[in-house]
Every structure is written in C-alpha cells, then in structure tokens.
Design a protein around this motif. Structure first.
Motif, PDB file in Angstrom:
ATOM      1  N   GLN A   1     -14.380  -4.158  63.757  1.00  0.00           N
ATOM      2  CA  GLN A   1     -13.797  -3.002  63.037  1.00  0.00           C
ATOM      3  C   GLN A   1     -12.891  -3.739  62.053  1.00  0.00           C
ATOM      4  O   GLN A   1     -12.910  -3.490  60.801  1.00  0.00           O
ATOM      5  N   LEU A   2     -11.909  -4.274  62.794  1.00  0.00           N
ATOM      6  CA  LEU A   2     -10.857  -4.974  61.741  1.00  0.00           C
ATOM      7  C   LEU A   2     -11.330  -5.859  60.837  1.00  0.00           C
ATOM      8  O   LEU A   2     -10.744  -5.682  59.488  1.00  0.00           O
ATOM      9  N   SER A   3     -12.189  -6.553  60.937  1.00  0.00           N
ATOM     10  CA  SER A   3     -12.839  -7.297  60.045  1.00  0.00           C
ATOM     11  C   SER A   3     -13.397  -6.619  59.032  1.00  0.00           C
ATOM     12  O   SER A   3     -13.330  -6.578  57.900  1.00  0.00           O
ATOM     13  N   ALA A   4     -14.097  -5.726  59.308  1.00  0.00           N
ATOM     14  CA  ALA A   4     -15.188  -4.831  58.402  1.00  0.00           C
ATOM     15  C   ALA A   4     -14.201  -4.198  57.447  1.00  0.00           C
ATOM     16  O   ALA A   4     -14.404  -3.910  56.354  1.00  0.00           O
ATOM     17  N   VAL A   5     -13.081  -3.534  57.995  1.00  0.00           N
ATOM     18  CA  VAL A   5     -12.027  -2.929  57.173  1.00  0.00           C
ATOM     19  C   VAL A   5     -10.918  -3.530  56.385  1.00  0.00           C
ATOM     20  O   VAL A   5     -10.155  -3.225  55.913  1.00  0.00           O
ATOM     21  N   GLU A   6     -11.089  -4.955  56.561  1.00  0.00           N
ATOM     22  CA  GLU A   6     -10.226  -6.108  56.143  1.00  0.00           C
ATOM     23  C   GLU A   6      -8.868  -5.696  56.328  1.00  0.00           C
ATOM     24  O   GLU A   6      -8.193  -5.731  55.396  1.00  0.00           O
ATOM     25  N   PHE A   7      -8.592  -5.762  57.718  1.00  0.00           N
ATOM     26  CA  PHE A   7      -7.324  -5.413  58.088  1.00  0.00           C
ATOM     27  C   PHE A   7      -6.247  -6.530  57.854  1.00  0.00           C
ATOM     28  O   PHE A   7      -5.124  -6.265  57.730  1.00  0.00           O
ATOM     29  N   PHE A   8      -6.968  -7.768  58.138  1.00  0.00           N
ATOM     30  CA  PHE A   8      -6.012  -8.889  58.111  1.00  0.00           C
ATOM     31  C   PHE A   8      -6.070  -9.500  56.543  1.00  0.00           C
ATOM     32  O   PHE A   8      -7.338  -9.345  55.915  1.00  0.00           O
ATOM     33  N   ASP A   9      -5.047  -9.918  56.113  1.00  0.00           N
ATOM     34  CA  ASP A   9      -4.838 -10.632  54.778  1.00  0.00           C
ATOM     35  C   ASP A   9      -4.191 -11.933  55.154  1.00  0.00           C
ATOM     36  O   ASP A   9      -3.702 -12.151  56.128  1.00  0.00           O
TER      37      ASP A   9
ATOM     38  N   ARG B   1     -14.343   3.406  57.250  1.00  0.00           N
ATOM     39  CA  ARG B   1     -15.189   2.498  56.417  1.00  0.00           C
ATOM     40  C   ARG B   1     -15.602   1.583  57.460  1.00  0.00           C
ATOM     41  O   ARG B   1     -16.674   0.784  57.050  1.00  0.00           O
ATOM     42  N   GLY B   2     -15.335   1.369  58.734  1.00  0.00           N
ATOM     43  CA  GLY B   2     -15.834   0.311  59.653  1.00  0.00           C
ATOM     44  C   GLY B   2     -16.945   0.911  60.563  1.00  0.00           C
ATOM     45  O   GLY B   2     -17.401   2.086  60.746  1.00  0.00           O
ATOM     46  N   PRO B   3     -17.437  -0.136  61.336  1.00  0.00           N
ATOM     47  CA  PRO B   3     -18.479   0.178  62.419  1.00  0.00           C
ATOM     48  C   PRO B   3     -18.204   1.296  63.373  1.00  0.00           C
ATOM     49  O   PRO B   3     -19.151   2.035  64.190  1.00  0.00           O
ATOM     50  N   TYR B   4     -16.673   1.272  63.628  1.00  0.00           N
ATOM     51  CA  TYR B   4     -16.435   2.289  64.844  1.00  0.00           C
ATOM     52  C   TYR B   4     -16.221   3.717  64.265  1.00  0.00           C
ATOM     53  O   TYR B   4     -15.480   4.744  65.088  1.00  0.00           O
TER      54      TYR B   4
END
Lengths: 407, 407
Positions: free
Chosen positions: A328-336, B131-134
């Motif tokens: 999920q964090l990857s999909a929502v581009e949480f990390f920069d 916007r994420g899979p969860y």
C-alpha cells in the motif's frame, strides 16, 4: 498546486530534542518559515537520536527538522540581545520548551517578547502547569508516561507498569502545541490579537489517559472501577502464526463466522457459546484461545489471503522493515527521496493527508548547525560587515553550505 | 474572558465510536457548534465504552461528546434527504469516518456536499489512502497498531509484538484530523475556498512510528538497523520500590551523582564505570540494576522526597486512581464537576492549556440521543408542524429533555 496554508508565517523556534521540534516540524511542513535557534554544538538530538556518518544528523534529527532553517547563536552573548529583538519583531510565533526562569533571564518570556511584538503568539511547552507545586520540576518523556497513568495501562492489563518504547508523550504534546498555535492564529486573523499559551505535558497527558480510562470515576461518588475494561483485556494481542504475527479483529457475527469457516470450525457458528457477540464476550477466553491455536498452524500469508477474501479485518503485524516494504505504501508513493548535502540520499515521507487543494510539498532537508545564519541576518537587513562582526565576536556562528560539504 | 476561537463555526459531525468523536470533541471544546448526527440507538460507544446507570452514557461517551448537540436522524429515510441538504448548506465543516461508498450513496461525499456548499471543508477519516490496494479494507485501532509498526516497538524491545491498552491510534489520528481542519480554516479565511481532506489512519501512523524508528534506513541504501536503540532498551522501565513503582530518569552527571548519594553509594561518583554519561551508557546494565536493587529497599514516598530535594527527575508512577488524587492536579483545579440531567453529577476535566486570552470554558454535558433534534430543525427555520411531520414519518427522532429525565 496550491500555496501551503502557513506560507508567510514566521516562527522563531527555541525548542530542542523532541516535543518542540515535533511541533515545529508540522508548522514547517505546512509552509511556515521556521528559524531553528541552535547553540554551539547544536540540538542535542543531532547526536542523541542515532548514528550518522557526520555525527551531526541522527535519523531522528533528520525526520523532525526538515524544512527548517538553522540560526547558530549564543543567546547569552551580549551582542546577541539586539539581534534577538530584531528577530522577535518579525516573528508571528515564538515557540519554546525552555524552563520559565531561563526564558525570563534571556528576555524571551511572553512579557518581554510581546513588548517588542504586541501581536505575537508565544507558545511555551512546559512539564507542569506553572501555577502548581510541580512547576519547577524537570520532565522527561518517561517521567510523564509514568506520572500520567500511561504506564498504569499496562499494570492494569497484566500487573506491571511499563513505558511504551516511543517518546509517545513528546509526540502527543507536540500535536497539542500545534493545535493551540493554529487556534491562536485563527484568533489573530479575526481580532488582530496575539496571546501567550502554556502547554503543560503532565496535565495534557492526564487528560489524554483519563478521557479513555476514567471509567466509573466519571460518575462523582461512584465506587466502581476506573479503566475501560474492554480495552484492558490482556487477551487482545497480535496473534502468532507459523512464521510470524498477524492482527485480526473479528467483532461482528459476519466477521466471526467467516473466521470460524477459515479455521475449519463451522460448528462454532451454531454453538451457543460463540453464535452471538454477547456469547463470544461471555466466553472470550475460550473463543480467543481456540482462534489462536488454529492460527498458529499456518503462515501469515495463508491467513491474510483468506481473511482478505472473506472480509475479516486483518493486517500483517508489520516490523519496521516490512512496513517500509508494504504494498500500500508503495502504491500511494508514501516514501520519497531527498538529497542531503552532508549525509547523501535520504528516505523521506510525504505528508500522509491529501487535500483537494493539492498543497505543494516543501522538501528541504534538515539543516546543518547555523547553516542559515548569514541568510537569516541578511533577511533582517544586516549588512555583510555587521554579520562578519557578529561572527567575529562569537555571537553567531554556523557552518555555511561549503563547510558542510567538507564535513 | 475571551470568546472561544471557533465560535460561530458550524460542524456537521458524521462520526462515531472514537477517532471521529475525539476530533470533534476538540472542535466543540474550542467553541464550534458541533451537531452530532446519530442513528436510532445512537453512537455505539454509548454502550461499548463502559457501564452507566441509564445504559446510554458510557464514561467514554461522556468524555468524548461534551459540548456537542445530538440530532437523531435516519439518513436512509427519503424525507431525511432534504433536511440533510439544508444542514449542509449551513455547515462550515463536514467531518466523517464512514467508508467512501456509504458516503456516496447518502450524498455526503465531497462532490455532493460541495455542490450545496461550495466553501465547505470536508474531512474524511479513513483506514487507508483511498488510492492504494487497501482502500476498501476495514480498520480498527488494534489493526492499525499492528500494521503501522506500533506493536513492533515492543517486539524490538523484548521479542513479542503487542498492543497498547488504549485506542492510541484513534486518539492520534483524531489530533491529526483537527490539525488538518484548522489548517483548512486558515486557508479559507485567506482565500474563501473550502476543500476536501482525506486523513488515512494507516499512513498517518506509519509516519508517526517511522519518524522515530526509521533508524539507519533513513540513509538510502544503508544496511544499518531500524529503530532508535536508546528508546528500545528494555531496561528503561518504571522502578519497583518496597511499596509500588516510581519513575526516575537521572541522565546528567549532576542527576546521577545525586542519585548515587541517595542510595548510599557515593563511591560510584568516582568509579570510572559510572563517573560520566558515556561510562554509564557503556555499563548501562550494571548501572540500572544497581539503582533498581537499592530503590527496592525503601518506599516510593521515601525516594520521591529525597529526589525532589536533590533535583533528580522523578515522579510517582501513578495509577488511574492516584493520578485523580494528585496534588498538582488539585492545586491547578484540573477537575471540574458537571451536572448531567440523566446520569447525575460528573467529574469533568478542564482544558489543560492556558492562554493569556482566558478563553471561556464551554461546559455542556454530553447529549442524549437526538436530544437537540427539535432545536436543530428550528434553527433551520422549520415550523413546528413540519418538525412534527418529520418525527411522525420516522425521519428524525430523539428524546427531548423531559423524556431524558424520566430515563
């Protein structure tokens, strides 16, 4: 992209370590110009917050001080006084976690500051309400955890008080300080008036814990127990699988029945001990131990796949590492990433909340000690020779960008 | 006394249980007119949050819903639609923790709401960034504790992940929702524009935990460990005395040396294993076990008196009960009483923060289900016969004050 909501707000940041810098991190993230005032050697958390290659940028320092500027200044130096007056005159907000006596000595208490800047918002984070007998006591995070009843939540659950391995009260009181500052900004927008705010850690955490765990003592004169007994149940814990832990919370009949099917115990759906919410509550020990014994036999991935498909609330019990690799964090581009002039490439986190205004993201890495000293003084209109003289006298200091590069 | 900073702000509160009501509690405490929308039977936390004599006012419900008004309404009733449109038209803020699909069905998502009230601030508290899979997953507090790495802080300290016996992520995300709403109000004051805000619990808590415990992983490509190892030390705990527990944190030389004197071990001041901060860190096990063995021999009161006198940071490790009897809280008049029409006299807490503006304290006890239905409709300009018709049709409901008195 829309302008950040605190753009144009100037913050004089006289805080250090955790509680204050957490508060000013939010102000900086939302667009305020935060000038972090640092003594020779810098904020203690630069070294106390973990290892870095230069020794000046601990992981915790980096995470709590992005988007701020650093002014190196010896507040006790006689030539620092006039400079501080000029800085105060241009500040919308002065925020501090120094003790009151030190503030008065340095002319940084509300009375002194508001004499220079009448509409200033002065936020003082303290250990204890200054009108009470604990006023002069020092406060650390663990001391506040113990005094506020936070540690007692564990004692009530299992007999022994304990601390949470997080500076949890610093973080929470940091949020509260931000809340108070934003309310004061709204007040100022309406009335033009500034104000002083005192944010005591102990009293805020007492409110935090008791709002949840005052229990029957909310009814004046009751001899019933304190505590929310549902939350204090020791059986409510992450569940061990054959290769780790997962989190499962099957509360409604629909969720519990799907869980019974998943663990091959469809008989439990019609067993009067487990067939309703109240029945399961009455037989909670047997319900949870049956569940836990079954879940121990397969992998986390096995159970998470089934629970996802059958709509049983469940998630991985993440380690810090697996959290950083979460889909999920990857999909929502949480990390920069953020490139730091001294420490190299950093993993940064974007603001977790999204708005339809699509606020721009400020992304300046945490500053070196006094990195912005010259610029801050130039912004005040100081000519170069005066800046050089102040540096010469030792009133201000700081590595400039080039020195930083060379470590 | 000065007017509260959110006076005049109207909040349509479509939240329930903890995370949302905690957020709107702050808005109500600071003067907003919060209309709590409740279905037949009321907010689940009225019963889930502990026992009360009427069965409708659990301790937790009382603490999180003071200063709000309650509107009893069946949102799915055809005649409720027009009423909700009228309510939205007068609302500055709409805040909710319903799932997105439910909001759309009821016409309460941002697109629908802003069509009626273009400058509305719409704050949606969700489990996961949509916007994420969860996106569609359900989120409970414990699920978020496990998924966000909160439970892993305990695993890192002692091997087993665990939950904190508090709805800690609900509280923290509630603070964040308030922060976002206040920022949006500032934005609106400057520009006249409203906006939608999405506040996801998982992403906010991931940021919360990782900002402290990302450790060496902040340096992209590092193979160093995550975690702030100082905080994760399992020896940092409340200390057992002969009759309970106290909290002590002797960090500087001055504090540690005073502690050594107090435990009759002045020799430790010159012992190279304990004579400096770095020496004590290197020999932390021996330092703390020596301290703990000594403290176990006398009462908490004995040690607290000495530490107070010698300026060693120390506090009682309070139980919920001893916290409520604490001298400081009594001296600063932290507790108040509030008379509730159904449940009798309550113990309330004042706002912990003080400002020079001396904000007035609102002090209305938490409402009964639909207690303010008639008044809310009258405020919209509805004549009595229309209100009666809506009640008759079952679109709105609620005990009035007199029914409440009779239970």
């Amino acid at each position: 992209m829309s302008q950040l909501p605190l753009k144009g707000i100037k913050v004089l940041d006289l805080t250090s370590v955790i509680v204050g810098p957490v508060a000013t991190r939010w102000l900086a993230d939302y667009g305020a110009d935060v000038i972090k005032v640092e003594p020779e050697g810098g904020d203690l958390i630069r070294t106390l917050g973990g290892v870095s290659s230069s020794g000046r940028f601990s992981p915790k320092y980096l995470n709590f001080n992005r988007n701020k500027r650093s002014l190196g200044i010896d507040l006790k130096h006689p030539e620092a006084q006039a400079l501080m007056r000029d800085l105060i005159a241009q500040s919308d907000i002065v925020i501090t976690n120094m003790r009151h006596n030190a503030l008065v000595k340095l002319g940084l208490d509300y009375a002194s500051v508001s004499a220079i800047r009448p509409d200033v918002i002065h936020c003082s984070i303290v250990g204890f309400d200054q009108r009470g007998p604990y006023a002069g006591k020092p406060a650390y995070d663990t001391i506040v955890q113990g005094a506020s009843g936070f540690a007692d939540t564990f004692a009530r659950m299992e007999g022994t008080p304990r601390y949470v391995p997080l500076t949890i009260t610093d973080h929470i009181v940091g949020f509260i300080a931000v809340q108070m500052v934003l309310l004061a900004l709204l007040h100022r927008r309406m009335t033009g008036e500034g104000q002083s705010i005192e944010v005591p850690m102990f009293e805020n955490m007492a409110d935090f814990i008791l709002s949840e765990h005052m229990g029957q003592k909310v009814f004046t004169g009751s001899d019933g127990p304190t505590g929310d007994l549902r939350i204090l149940n020791p059986l409510t814990q992450p569940i061990r699988t054959s290769d780790g832990y997962i989190c499962v919370s099957a509360n409604t009949d629909k969720q519990a029945f799907a869980l019974f099917d998943a663990i091959d115990r469809p008989d439990m759906k019609t067993d009067p001990r487990f067939s309703s919410v109240s029945a399961r509550l009455k037989n909670i020990d047997l319900y949870l131990s049956t569940r836990d014994a079954a879940l121990a036999r397969q992998t986390s991935a096995h159970w998470l796949e089934i629970f996802d498909r059958t709509d049983v609330p469940a998630m991985p019990c993440h380690t810090f590492e697996s959290l950083m690799a979460d889909d999920q964090l990857s999909a929502v581009e949480f990390f920069d990433t953020l490139d730091h002039p001294v420490e190299g490439r950093l993993t940064d986190m974007r603001l977790p909340n999204r708005t339809s205004k699509n606020w721009e993201k400020p992304s300046v890495p945490a500053p070196d000690i006094g990195q912005d000293t010259d610029q801050v003084l130039r912004d005040l209109g100081y000519p170069d020779n005066r800046i050089a003289a102040l540096r010469q006298a030792g009133a201000v200091f700081g590595r400039n960008a080039e020195e930083s590069h060379n470590g």
